[in-house]
Design an enzyme around this catalytic site. Structure first.
Site, PDB file in Angstrom:
ATOM      1  N   VAL A 130      -1.897 -13.325  22.797  1.00 53.27           N
ATOM      2  CA  VAL A 130      -0.862 -13.518  21.779  1.00 53.27           C
ATOM      3  C   VAL A 130       0.460 -13.042  22.375  1.00 53.27           C
ATOM      4  O   VAL A 130       0.536 -11.948  22.976  1.00 53.27           O
ATOM      5  CB  VAL A 130      -1.190 -12.720  20.499  1.00 53.27           C
ATOM      6  CG1 VAL A 130      -0.116 -12.937  19.442  1.00 53.27           C
ATOM      7  CG2 VAL A 130      -2.566 -13.121  19.964  1.00 53.27           C
TER       8      VAL A 130
ATOM      9  N   HIS B 262      -3.991  -7.424  18.471  1.00 57.11           N
ATOM     10  CA  HIS B 262      -5.217  -6.820  17.938  1.00 57.11           C
ATOM     11  C   HIS B 262      -5.611  -7.479  16.611  1.00 57.11           C
ATOM     12  O   HIS B 262      -6.789  -7.765  16.377  1.00 57.11           O
ATOM     13  CB  HIS B 262      -5.010  -5.320  17.703  1.00 57.11           C
ATOM     14  CG  HIS B 262      -4.675  -4.545  18.930  1.00 57.11           C
ATOM     15  ND1 HIS B 262      -3.477  -3.881  19.091  1.00 57.11           N
ATOM     16  CD2 HIS B 262      -5.376  -4.312  20.066  1.00 57.11           C
ATOM     17  CE1 HIS B 262      -3.452  -3.275  20.260  1.00 57.11           C
ATOM     18  NE2 HIS B 262      -4.595  -3.522  20.881  1.00 57.11           N
TER      19      HIS B 262
HETATM   20  N1  LIG Z   1      -1.345  -9.775  23.371  1.00 54.84           N
HETATM   21  C1  LIG Z   1      -2.662  -9.740  23.220  1.00 54.84           C
HETATM   22  N2  LIG Z   1      -3.339 -10.864  22.918  1.00 54.84           N
HETATM   23  C2  LIG Z   1      -4.681 -10.852  22.778  1.00 54.84           C
HETATM   24  N3  LIG Z   1      -5.433  -9.753  22.907  1.00 54.84           N
HETATM   25  C3  LIG Z   1      -4.811  -8.604  23.202  1.00 54.84           C
HETATM   26  C4  LIG Z   1      -3.402  -8.532  23.368  1.00 54.84           C
HETATM   27  N4  LIG Z   1      -3.066  -7.252  23.664  1.00 54.84           N
HETATM   28  C5  LIG Z   1      -4.225  -6.564  23.684  1.00 54.84           C
HETATM   29  N5  LIG Z   1      -5.269  -7.366  23.409  1.00 54.84           N
HETATM   30  C6  LIG Z   1      -6.672  -6.999  23.397  1.00 54.84           C
HETATM   31  O1  LIG Z   1      -6.901  -5.971  22.462  1.00 54.84           O
HETATM   32  C7  LIG Z   1      -7.973  -5.166  22.927  1.00 54.84           C
HETATM   33  C8  LIG Z   1      -7.514  -3.738  22.913  1.00 54.84           C
HETATM   34  O2  LIG Z   1      -6.495  -3.590  23.884  1.00 54.84           O
HETATM   35  P1  LIG Z   1      -5.569  -2.333  23.998  1.00 54.84           P
HETATM   36  O3  LIG Z   1      -5.800  -1.443  22.844  1.00 54.84           O
HETATM   37  O4  LIG Z   1      -5.618  -1.785  25.359  1.00 54.84           O
HETATM   38  O5  LIG Z   1      -4.166  -3.002  23.705  1.00 54.84           O
HETATM   39  P2  LIG Z   1      -3.017  -3.352  24.670  1.00 54.84           P
HETATM   40  O6  LIG Z   1      -1.918  -3.852  23.845  1.00 54.84           O
HETATM   41  O7  LIG Z   1      -3.574  -4.203  25.765  1.00 54.84           O
HETATM   42  O8  LIG Z   1      -2.616  -1.968  25.186  1.00 54.84           O
HETATM   43  P3  LIG Z   1      -2.039  -1.578  26.570  1.00 54.84           P
HETATM   44  O9  LIG Z   1      -0.584  -1.764  26.434  1.00 54.84           O
HETATM   45  O10 LIG Z   1      -2.495  -0.201  26.601  1.00 54.84           O
HETATM   46  O11 LIG Z   1      -2.670  -2.407  27.630  1.00 54.84           O
HETATM   47  C9  LIG Z   1      -8.332  -5.656  24.314  1.00 54.84           C
HETATM   48  O12 LIG Z   1      -9.432  -6.530  24.217  1.00 54.84           O
HETATM   49  C10 LIG Z   1      -7.090  -6.392  24.723  1.00 54.84           C
HETATM   50  O13 LIG Z   1      -7.324  -7.394  25.683  1.00 54.84           O
END
Ligand SMILES: Nc1ncnc2c1ncn2[C@@H]1O[C@H](COP(=O)(O)OP(=O)(O)OP(=O)(O)O)[C@@H](O)[C@H]1O
Ligand SMILES: CC(C)(CO)[C@@H](O)C(=O)[O-]
Ligand code: BAL
Length: 335
Positions: free
Chosen positions: A177, A34
């Protein structure tokens, strides 16, 4: 600008932000993935622009029996992460603020792409996701919105919605990431015990095995094409290799013949499947939901002779935790 926590749509509208506005939508439990999105947003709008991070666990995109109730809610820590990454404000509305009329009766329909892969495993998920993304785009009115490639199908659907419904916003995708050992950062990783995390590494290892297999196939293809006499389409690449008369040629010829046979998408997918099959026998085991090599345009499976861009996507359960990951791959890059 002073960093602010905003709770209501009225307070968000009352902000007198200057410059371009970027939004990073999240469900909270912020991590380095994030933070990378926030930094990318800051880079794009510059010091005079505004970066808003939304933190909202959207009930509409969770199915019955999913983890809505236990989803981590860590607002205090999230504020620190967002501010340190360069955000100007966090918009963290309540469920009533986002859905003042209760469950919305009018929703966005994700269409056929929304029924594949994640959509097949989580019916209604993408309709709920797009509905809240549309609402948050209206509420935050950004010039740019940043989303992670980690949720590749989500990103593709948001791009499609913005195009199909003429939302006046630019969508920016940010590469996934990962931890040093390859695991994609995800808020749900915190559900994993150390042993489960070890098993979960198979998701990224499977994707990397496929990537390596593709690289090997592409290298063989390039080598065969470069061999003297191989220009003629009628002449098989394997024959061209065998004319080298080297000891390695026979093995190469066999490998090249295999590559030439079908284009190799299935072999690439199989390389990933082998890693996942192993992990299914681990303790604790990995339970595969899907492994699919798809066209990024619509998330349909690609043919074995596929040329061009593809996404290898995987979803699996370890213990009670469901994880997803994916890798963009380019077929035919050496042609
Ligand atoms: N490792 C990552 N690298 C890049 N972007 C990410 C990553 N993890 C999450 N995001 C992005 O952050 C934004 C918010 O995602 P979210 O809050 O659902 O996080 P998440 O870590 O994917 O959570 P979950 O475990 O619930 O899937 C989305 O656009 C998601 O694609
Ligand atoms: C885009 C999103 C914030 C909508 O709730 C969510 O699906 C997420 O965090 O990826
Ligand atoms: N990261 C995508 C949001 C979800 O899993 O509901």
């Amino acid at each position: 600008m002073t960093f602010t926590l905003v709770r209501t749509a009225a307070d968000l509208h009352a902000r007198a932000d200057a410059g371009r506005r970027a939004v990073v939508m999240t469900m909270g439990a912020l991590h380095e993935g994030h933070a990378t999105l926030v930094r990318a947003a800051r880079d794009r709008v510059g010091p005079d622009g505004t970066v808003v991070v939304t933190v909202f666990v959207n009930p509409l995109q969770f199915g019955a029996g999913e983890d809505l109730d236990r989803y981590p809610r860590t607002l205090d820590a999230d504020l620190r992460v967002a501010e340190a990454a360069g955000a100007d404000a966090v918009f963290a509305p309540s469920v009533d603020e986002v859905y003042p009329g209760g469950e919305p009766q009018v929703r966005i329909s994700a269409g056929p792409m929304g029924e594949r892969l994640e959509g097949a495993s989580r019916p209604g998920h993408f309709d709920g996701m797009l509905t809240v993304v549309a609402k948050l785009l209206h509420l935050t009115a950004p010039d740019l919105a940043f989303f992670g490639q980690k949720d590749a199908q989500q990103l593709a659907l948001i791009r499609r919605m913005v195009r199909d419904l003429n939302f006046p916003v630019g969508i920016v995708g940010v590469p996934t990431v990962r931890e040093d050992d390859g695991l994609a950062l995800s808020s749900r990783n915190r559900y994993l015990s150390p042993a489960e995390r070890r098993t979960a590494l198979a998701l990224s290892r499977a994707l990397f095995a496929a990537r390596d297999r593709l690289a090997a196939q592409e290298a063989l293809r390039a080598r065969a094409t470069a061999l003297p006499g191989a220009q003629s389409r009628a002449e098989t690449r394997a024959e061209a290799l065998s004319r080298l008369g080297e000891a390695r040629a026979a093995a190469d010829a066999h490998a090249v013949a295999q590559v030439a046979e079908g284009g190799g998408a299935e072999a690439v997918r199989a390389a990933a499947q082998a890693v996942l099959d192993d992990a299914a026998k681990a303790e604790p085991p990995l339970t595969l939901d899907y492994l699919a090599l798809v066209d990024p345009a619509d998330f349909t499976e690609v043919a074995d002779d596929h040329d061009g861009e593809a996404i290898l996507a995987v979803a699996a359960r370890v213990g009670t935790t469901r994880l997803i990951d994916n890798l963009p791959l380019t077929f035919g890059a050496t042609k």
